[in-house]
Design a protein around this motif. Structure first.
Motif, mmCIF file in Angstrom:
data_model
loop_
_atom_site.group_PDB
_atom_site.id
_atom_site.type_symbol
_atom_site.label_atom_id
_atom_site.label_comp_id
_atom_site.label_asym_id
_atom_site.label_seq_id
_atom_site.Cartn_x
_atom_site.Cartn_y
_atom_site.Cartn_z
ATOM 1 N N MET A 15 0.820 -1.218 0.000
ATOM 2 C CA MET A 15 0.000 0.000 0.000
ATOM 3 C C MET A 15 0.852 1.264 0.000
ATOM 4 O O MET A 15 1.975 1.269 0.476
ATOM 5 C CB MET A 15 -0.913 0.032 1.229
ATOM 6 C CG MET A 15 -1.980 -1.003 1.209
ATOM 7 S SD MET A 15 -3.065 -0.772 2.646
ATOM 8 C CE MET A 15 -4.057 -2.234 2.494
ATOM 9 N N LYS A 16 0.260 2.322 -0.524
ATOM 10 C CA LYS A 16 0.891 3.642 -0.513
ATOM 11 C C LYS A 16 -0.002 4.559 0.324
ATOM 12 O O LYS A 16 -1.002 5.077 -0.162
ATOM 13 C CB LYS A 16 1.002 4.195 -1.931
ATOM 14 C CG LYS A 16 1.753 3.291 -2.893
ATOM 15 C CD LYS A 16 3.207 3.690 -2.981
ATOM 16 C CE LYS A 16 3.944 2.987 -4.079
ATOM 17 N NZ LYS A 16 4.327 1.635 -3.814
ATOM 18 N N LEU A 17 0.336 4.716 1.607
ATOM 19 C CA LEU A 17 -0.408 5.608 2.491
ATOM 20 C C LEU A 17 0.356 6.917 2.569
ATOM 21 O O LEU A 17 1.458 6.975 3.109
ATOM 22 C CB LEU A 17 -0.569 5.004 3.882
ATOM 23 C CG LEU A 17 -1.181 3.610 3.971
ATOM 24 C CD1 LEU A 17 -1.337 3.201 5.434
ATOM 25 C CD2 LEU A 17 -2.503 3.542 3.245
ATOM 26 N N ALA A 18 -0.231 7.982 2.035
ATOM 27 C CA ALA A 18 0.454 9.276 1.955
ATOM 28 C C ALA A 18 0.066 10.173 3.126
ATOM 29 O O ALA A 18 -0.966 9.987 3.774
ATOM 30 C CB ALA A 18 0.089 9.960 0.636
ATOM 31 N N ALA A 19 0.903 11.174 3.350
ATOM 32 C CA ALA A 19 0.572 12.216 4.322
ATOM 33 C C ALA A 19 -0.655 12.968 3.811
ATOM 34 O O ALA A 19 -0.903 13.038 2.606
ATOM 35 C CB ALA A 19 1.752 13.177 4.473
ATOM 36 N N PRO A 20 -1.436 13.534 4.721
ATOM 37 C CA PRO A 20 -2.611 14.275 4.263
ATOM 38 C C PRO A 20 -2.224 15.486 3.426
ATOM 39 O O PRO A 20 -1.216 16.133 3.701
ATOM 40 C CB PRO A 20 -3.306 14.699 5.565
ATOM 41 C CG PRO A 20 -2.282 14.565 6.632
ATOM 42 C CD PRO A 20 -1.286 13.560 6.168
ATOM 43 N N LYS A 21 -3.020 15.759 2.378
ATOM 44 C CA LYS A 21 -2.838 16.971 1.574
ATOM 45 C C LYS A 21 -3.792 18.010 2.155
ATOM 46 O O LYS A 21 -5.000 17.933 1.966
ATOM 47 C CB LYS A 21 -3.114 16.699 0.105
ATOM 48 C CG LYS A 21 -2.071 15.782 -0.498
ATOM 49 C CD LYS A 21 -2.258 15.601 -1.972
ATOM 50 C CE LYS A 21 -1.179 14.652 -2.491
ATOM 51 N NZ LYS A 21 -1.393 14.318 -3.880
ATOM 52 N N VAL A 22 -3.221 18.959 2.893
ATOM 53 C CA VAL A 22 -3.976 19.879 3.732
ATOM 54 C C VAL A 22 -4.480 21.083 2.949
ATOM 55 O O VAL A 22 -3.768 21.666 2.131
ATOM 56 C CB VAL A 22 -3.070 20.362 4.889
ATOM 57 C CG1 VAL A 22 -3.761 21.446 5.710
ATOM 58 C CG2 VAL A 22 -2.676 19.187 5.773
ATOM 59 N N GLY A 23 -5.716 21.459 3.249
ATOM 60 C CA GLY A 23 -6.296 22.707 2.775
ATOM 61 C C GLY A 23 -6.776 23.487 3.984
ATOM 62 O O GLY A 23 -7.159 22.902 4.997
ATOM 63 N N SER A 24 -6.738 24.803 3.898
ATOM 64 C CA SER A 24 -7.235 25.615 5.004
ATOM 65 C C SER A 24 -7.728 26.953 4.485
ATOM 66 O O SER A 24 -7.317 27.424 3.432
ATOM 67 C CB SER A 24 -6.149 25.841 6.064
ATOM 68 O OG SER A 24 -5.082 26.601 5.526
ATOM 69 N N ALA A 25 -8.624 27.536 5.245
ATOM 70 C CA ALA A 25 -9.095 28.881 4.951
ATOM 71 C C ALA A 25 -9.131 29.631 6.277
ATOM 72 O O ALA A 25 -9.776 29.173 7.211
ATOM 73 C CB ALA A 25 -10.490 28.861 4.315
ATOM 74 N N PRO A 26 -8.374 30.737 6.380
ATOM 75 C CA PRO A 26 -7.579 31.306 5.304
ATOM 76 C C PRO A 26 -6.390 30.406 4.954
ATOM 77 O O PRO A 26 -5.886 29.697 5.807
ATOM 78 C CB PRO A 26 -7.109 32.649 5.867
ATOM 79 C CG PRO A 26 -7.307 32.581 7.337
ATOM 80 C CD PRO A 26 -8.336 31.549 7.611
ATOM 81 N N PRO A 27 -5.948 30.479 3.667
ATOM 82 C CA PRO A 27 -4.828 29.636 3.237
ATOM 83 C C PRO A 27 -3.500 30.142 3.794
ATOM 84 O O PRO A 27 -3.401 31.307 4.196
ATOM 85 C CB PRO A 27 -4.864 29.752 1.715
ATOM 86 C CG PRO A 27 -5.551 31.046 1.439
ATOM 87 C CD PRO A 27 -6.508 31.262 2.571
ATOM 88 N N PRO A 28 -2.481 29.271 3.838
ATOM 89 C CA PRO A 28 -1.162 29.703 4.290
ATOM 90 C C PRO A 28 -0.708 30.941 3.503
ATOM 91 O O PRO A 28 -0.934 31.029 2.298
ATOM 92 C CB PRO A 28 -0.253 28.509 4.002
ATOM 93 C CG PRO A 28 -1.183 27.342 3.968
ATOM 94 C CD PRO A 28 -2.478 27.870 3.426
ATOM 95 N N GLY A 29 -0.128 31.895 4.203
ATOM 96 C CA GLY A 29 0.324 33.129 3.559
ATOM 97 C C GLY A 29 -0.695 34.246 3.654
ATOM 98 O O GLY A 29 -0.349 35.408 3.551
ATOM 99 N N SER A 30 -1.972 33.905 3.850
ATOM 100 C CA SER A 30 -3.010 34.910 4.056
ATOM 101 C C SER A 30 -3.194 35.112 5.549
ATOM 102 O O SER A 30 -2.924 34.221 6.342
ATOM 103 C CB SER A 30 -4.341 34.452 3.458
ATOM 104 O OG SER A 30 -4.217 34.302 2.066
ATOM 105 N N LYS A 31 -3.686 36.265 5.920
ATOM 106 C CA LYS A 31 -3.863 36.540 7.335
ATOM 107 C C LYS A 31 -5.318 36.384 7.744
ATOM 108 O O LYS A 31 -6.220 36.925 7.120
ATOM 109 C CB LYS A 31 -3.385 37.955 7.664
ATOM 110 C CG LYS A 31 -3.302 38.222 9.168
ATOM 111 C CD LYS A 31 -2.700 39.575 9.448
ATOM 112 C CE LYS A 31 -1.375 39.389 10.154
ATOM 113 N NZ LYS A 31 -0.778 40.649 10.564
ATOM 114 N N GLY A 32 -5.527 35.628 8.812
ATOM 115 C CA GLY A 32 -6.834 35.504 9.433
ATOM 116 C C GLY A 32 -6.900 36.413 10.649
ATOM 117 O O GLY A 32 -5.917 37.050 11.022
ATOM 118 N N LEU A 33 -8.061 36.457 11.247
ATOM 119 C CA LEU A 33 -8.264 37.314 12.406
ATOM 120 C C LEU A 33 -8.681 36.499 13.624
ATOM 121 O O LEU A 33 -9.386 35.501 13.504
ATOM 122 C CB LEU A 33 -9.350 38.357 12.116
ATOM 123 C CG LEU A 33 -9.044 39.362 11.012
ATOM 124 C CD1 LEU A 33 -10.281 40.199 10.705
ATOM 125 C CD2 LEU A 33 -7.878 40.249 11.425
#
Length: 158
Positions: A15-33
């Motif tokens: 098997m090929k178990l990969a690390a999670p491919k992460v998404g987020s909002a706000p995305p990395p590099g953007s600023k949240g509050l």
């Protein structure tokens, strides 16, 4: 001749178990509050969430191992962990300021240095079934990925 458990391990090794491919909002590099929702999700595929099955056989015995993620732990970098049982919902601008329906967080303070380091860890459960009727589990597996969250504070002046 290998045992069913040994064949299960052989099947798992394919098997090929990969690390999670992460998404987020706000995305990395953007600023949240502070106080605003952060949405977290991971790509759903056979290698990042499962299920994934492989088979190994020898001497008339066949064993199929199946791996699937049962949850993901998000270390938010501020001492808190969010545990989710689904891959999360990708954010869309139409959601506005709503909380994620299944995997989200709200920061309460500005981080030293301007950003938090977030670690996402998926836990894979591996079960197996043999043609001779035997069944079992292999030790749980984990895979980890990292991202960041920049969080600021909005100050209103009258």
């Amino acid at each position: 001749m290998p045992t069913a458990a040994e064949l299960a391990q052989q099947a798992f090794n394919k098997m090929k178990l990969a690390a999670p491919k992460v998404g987020s909002a706000p995305p990395p590099g953007s600023k949240g509050l502070i106080g605003m929702p952060v949405w977290m999700w991971v790509e759903r595929s056979a290698t990042t969430w499962g299920p994934q099955s492989t088979t190994a056989a020898a001497g008339g015995l066949s064993v199929t191992a199946t791996a699937k993620v049962t949850g993901i732990g998000w270390n938010m970098g501020d001492g808190h962990t969010v545990n989710c049982t689904s891959p999360g919902t990708p954010y869309s601008p139409g959601f506005g300021k709503k909380d994620s329906p299944d995997c989200g967080y709200r920061y309460t303070k500005v981080p030293a240095g301007g950003e938090y380091s977030i670690t996402a860890t998926t836990t894979w459960v591996v079960t197996w079934t043999a043609t001779n009727g035997e069944t079992g589990t292999l030790p749980n597996q984990t895979r980890t990925a990292q991202t960041t969250a920049r969080v600021g504070e909005l100050q209103v002046v009258n």
